[in-house]
Design a protein around this motif. Structure first.
Motif, PDB file in Angstrom:
ATOM      1  N   ARG A  84       0.815  -1.220   0.000  1.00 39.88           N
ATOM      2  CA  ARG A  84       0.000   0.000   0.000  1.00 39.88           C
ATOM      3  C   ARG A  84       0.847   1.268   0.000  1.00 39.88           C
ATOM      4  O   ARG A  84       0.514   2.264   0.647  1.00 39.88           O
ATOM      5  CB  ARG A  84      -0.982   0.014   1.165  1.00 39.88           C
ATOM      6  N   LEU A  85       1.945   1.202  -0.731  1.00 39.75           N
ATOM      7  CA  LEU A  85       2.777   2.384  -0.873  1.00 39.75           C
ATOM      8  C   LEU A  85       2.095   3.364  -1.812  1.00 39.75           C
ATOM      9  O   LEU A  85       1.344   2.974  -2.701  1.00 39.75           O
ATOM     10  CB  LEU A  85       4.145   2.014  -1.444  1.00 39.75           C
ATOM     11  N   ALA A  86       2.365   4.621  -1.612  1.00 42.27           N
ATOM     12  CA  ALA A  86       1.854   5.645  -2.517  1.00 42.27           C
ATOM     13  C   ALA A  86       2.415   5.380  -3.909  1.00 42.27           C
ATOM     14  O   ALA A  86       3.452   4.719  -4.068  1.00 42.27           O
ATOM     15  CB  ALA A  86       2.281   7.029  -2.029  1.00 42.27           C
ATOM     16  N   HIS A  87       1.733   5.903  -4.914  1.00 45.21           N
ATOM     17  CA  HIS A  87       2.128   5.638  -6.294  1.00 45.21           C
ATOM     18  C   HIS A  87       3.595   5.994  -6.549  1.00 45.21           C
ATOM     19  O   HIS A  87       4.329   5.213  -7.153  1.00 45.21           O
ATOM     20  CB  HIS A  87       1.206   6.397  -7.259  1.00 45.21           C
ATOM     21  N   ALA A  89       6.508   3.364  -7.518  1.00 44.29           N
ATOM     22  CA  ALA A  89       7.292   3.523  -8.749  1.00 44.29           C
ATOM     23  C   ALA A  89       8.789   3.500  -8.437  1.00 44.29           C
ATOM     24  O   ALA A  89       9.578   2.923  -9.205  1.00 44.29           O
ATOM     25  CB  ALA A  89       6.903   4.815  -9.451  1.00 44.29           C
ATOM     26  N   ASP A  90       9.185   4.107  -7.330  1.00 46.88           N
ATOM     27  CA  ASP A  90      10.600   4.071  -6.927  1.00 46.88           C
ATOM     28  C   ASP A  90      11.057   2.644  -6.648  1.00 46.88           C
ATOM     29  O   ASP A  90      12.147   2.233  -7.059  1.00 46.88           O
ATOM     30  CB  ASP A  90      10.833   4.936  -5.695  1.00 46.88           C
ATOM     31  N   VAL A  91      10.220   1.894  -5.926  1.00 46.24           N
ATOM     32  CA  VAL A  91      10.561   0.500  -5.626  1.00 46.24           C
ATOM     33  C   VAL A  91      10.670  -0.300  -6.921  1.00 46.24           C
ATOM     34  O   VAL A  91      11.595  -1.095  -7.108  1.00 46.24           O
ATOM     35  CB  VAL A  91       9.520  -0.125  -4.668  1.00 46.24           C
ATOM     36  N   TYR A  92       9.739  -0.088  -7.826  1.00 46.20           N
ATOM     37  CA  TYR A  92       9.737  -0.769  -9.121  1.00 46.20           C
ATOM     38  C   TYR A  92      11.049  -0.501  -9.855  1.00 46.20           C
ATOM     39  O   TYR A  92      11.719  -1.427 -10.320  1.00 46.20           O
ATOM     40  CB  TYR A  92       8.532  -0.283  -9.926  1.00 46.20           C
ATOM     41  N   GLN A  93      11.442   0.763  -9.937  1.00 40.67           N
ATOM     42  CA  GLN A  93      12.671   1.109 -10.635  1.00 40.67           C
ATOM     43  C   GLN A  93      13.906   0.560  -9.930  1.00 40.67           C
ATOM     44  O   GLN A  93      14.836   0.072 -10.578  1.00 40.67           O
ATOM     45  CB  GLN A  93      12.789   2.629 -10.779  1.00 40.67           C
ATOM     46  N   THR A 120      12.031  -1.082   3.164  1.00 39.43           N
ATOM     47  CA  THR A 120      12.930   0.059   3.395  1.00 39.43           C
ATOM     48  C   THR A 120      12.185   1.373   3.250  1.00 39.43           C
ATOM     49  O   THR A 120      12.347   2.288   4.063  1.00 39.43           O
ATOM     50  CB  THR A 120      14.122   0.010   2.416  1.00 39.43           C
ATOM     51  N   VAL A 121      11.349   1.478   2.228  1.00 36.94           N
ATOM     52  CA  VAL A 121      10.565   2.699   2.032  1.00 36.94           C
ATOM     53  C   VAL A 121       9.614   2.914   3.208  1.00 36.94           C
ATOM     54  O   VAL A 121       9.498   4.031   3.724  1.00 36.94           O
ATOM     55  CB  VAL A 121       9.785   2.654   0.697  1.00 36.94           C
ATOM     56  N   LEU A 122       8.958   1.868   3.662  1.00 33.99           N
ATOM     57  CA  LEU A 122       8.045   1.999   4.808  1.00 33.99           C
ATOM     58  C   LEU A 122       8.791   2.468   6.053  1.00 33.99           C
ATOM     59  O   LEU A 122       8.297   3.330   6.784  1.00 33.99           O
ATOM     60  CB  LEU A 122       7.343   0.672   5.091  1.00 33.99           C
ATOM     61  N   ARG A 123       9.952   1.909   6.305  1.00 37.13           N
ATOM     62  CA  ARG A 123      10.736   2.325   7.482  1.00 37.13           C
ATOM     63  C   ARG A 123      11.163   3.779   7.360  1.00 37.13           C
ATOM     64  O   ARG A 123      11.095   4.537   8.324  1.00 37.13           O
ATOM     65  CB  ARG A 123      11.956   1.444   7.642  1.00 37.13           C
TER      66      ARG A 123
END
Length: 176
Positions: free
Chosen positions: A37-40, A44-48, A81-84
């Motif tokens: 449930r990360l913001a778009h 997109a950052d995680v995807y890249q 990592t992004v969530l933290r």
């Protein structure tokens, strides 16, 4: 190209292997950060980042048949990592900073009230001025302490204060 092994060999040979990998696993990689449930923008950052990691480690992939699992694990690590990181960030809106300063009209009203109050206070007799200053600046003092400071009887502190406040109120209202 059917297998991951063939795709990897095509990539190493310089043909269209990379595009085939992205086409094959794009939806899978994208689904991982979205499942967190990360913001778009974060998804997109995680995807890249996941695809970048694959590009950096592609030559070291030993079991191409497990490439999907590797991509999911990598995307999962990046999502966590992004969530933290987002949990430690403090949101700050650059467009509408929260001001702790009062609005200019509030400052003007407050200044006017204070000016009228002090003007009215200065017209009271000396005893009322002293009593009201003590009451305003040292409210913790007992009637006995106030009486001693003013040189009046303890029983007259309350009634004198009431008369002084009533007089001050009339004078402030008269300055409007």
């Amino acid at each position: 190209m059917d297998s991951n092994t063939e795709v990897l060999h095509a990539w190493h040979a310089g043909t269209s292997g990379w595009d085939a990998l992205v086409d094959r696993y794009s939806r899978l990689v994208w689904s991982v950060p979205r499942s967190f449930r990360l913001a778009h923008a974060d998804a997109a950052d995680v995807y890249q980042c996941t695809w970048l990691c694959l590009a950096e480690h592609l030559s070291r992939i030993q079991r191409p048949e497990h490439l999907g699992t590797w991509l999911v694990r990598t995307a999962t690590r990046h999502s966590i990592t992004v969530l933290r990181t987002r949990g430690r960030e403090v949101a700050y809106d650059l467009w509408e900073p929260e001001s702790t300063l009062p609005a200019p009209d509030e400052v003007a009203i407050t200044n006017d009230r204070q000016r009228r109050l002090w003007s009215a206070l200065m017209t009271l007799n000396e005893r009322c001025q002293r009593l009201l200053r003590i009451a305003a600046h040292s409210p913790e003092l007992s009637y006995a302490q106030v009486a001693a400071a003013l040189g009046i009887k303890v029983g007259s502190v309350g009634s004198t204060r009431s008369r002084c406040l009533a007089e001050l109120r009339r004078k402030v209202e008269g300055l409007r």
